[in-house]
Write a protein that holds these residues in place. Structure first.
Motif: not given
Ligand code: CTP
Ligand code: K
Ligand code: MG
Length: 181
Positions: A73-78, A85, A70-71
């Motif tokens: 995509p966001t963590t990758s961007d960050l 996944t 779930e997290i």
């Protein structure tokens, strides 16, 4: 991929395999998997491998894999690192495989005359890694080959024993575990 990326990917991809054994320590108890049976004059596995610990440990690893997915995509961007996944079979392979590796190690410990809780340096630190990697490779081979590239695999083999020692000494210091290994 840069070194930081390799290390972060290695830890991320192995998290669903790191958590089960620690959850088993907290959740363990009840009926042993071997039902108290012996092989020769020793227990097959011993009282330290229970149904409850195995089920809760596996479930926790799978749940974590779902959460990480779930997290991702966001963590990758960050972080600016492309994190994987976990398809359900990958999560299951990592989590249950880690438990299987630990169970296999207990089998070997009993066969070599070690009582429950005895240390087996090397095996204690790598049993669950071998079990997790072998199982996830069987259940999700394409995913495994894509994520565990040679550098990531090397990072896993170097970092896991270190993380294992730190977590277990920590759990011992907190009184959660009977031995620091
Ligand atoms: N545990 C469990 N089920 C598992 C693995 C672990 O219930 N499949 C719980 C048990 O309470 C166990 C504790 O977690 O005592 C610590 O795990 P571990 O160190 O792997 O077991 P030991 O008791 O040291 O036994 P062994 O010598 O067989 O490793
Ligand atoms: K163990
Ligand atoms: Mg132990």
């Amino acid at each position: 991929m840069e070194l930081v990326g390799v290390v972060v990917t290695a830890v991320w991809a192995m998290l669903p395999a790191y958590v089960p054994n620690n959850v088993a320590v907290l959740a363990g108890g009840g009926k042993p998997i071997d039902g108290g049976q012996k092989l020769g004059d020793r227990r097959i596995l011993g009282d330290g491998k229970t149904h409850r610990g195995t089920v809760f440990g596996t479930a926790a690893g799978v749940a974590l894999a779902l959460l990480l997915s779930e997290i991702a995509p966001t963590t990758s961007d960050l972080l600016g690192i492309q994190l994987p996944t976990f398809p359900i079979l990958a999560g299951l392979g990592l989590a249950f495989g880690a438990m299987l590796g630990d169970i296999g190690a207990s089998f070997l410990k009993r066969r070599t005359g070690r009582e429950r809780g005895a240390a087996f340096p090397g095996l204690d630190q790598l049993d669950f890694v071998v079990g997790a990697l072998a199982s996830v490779w069987v259940l999700a081979p394409g995913w495994t080959e894509g994520v565990f590239t040679p550098p990531v695999l090397l990072a896993v083999l170097v970092l896991t024993p270190l993380l294992h020692v730190v977590t277990n000494v920590g759990a011992y210091a907190l009184g959660l575990k009977d031995e620091p290994w």
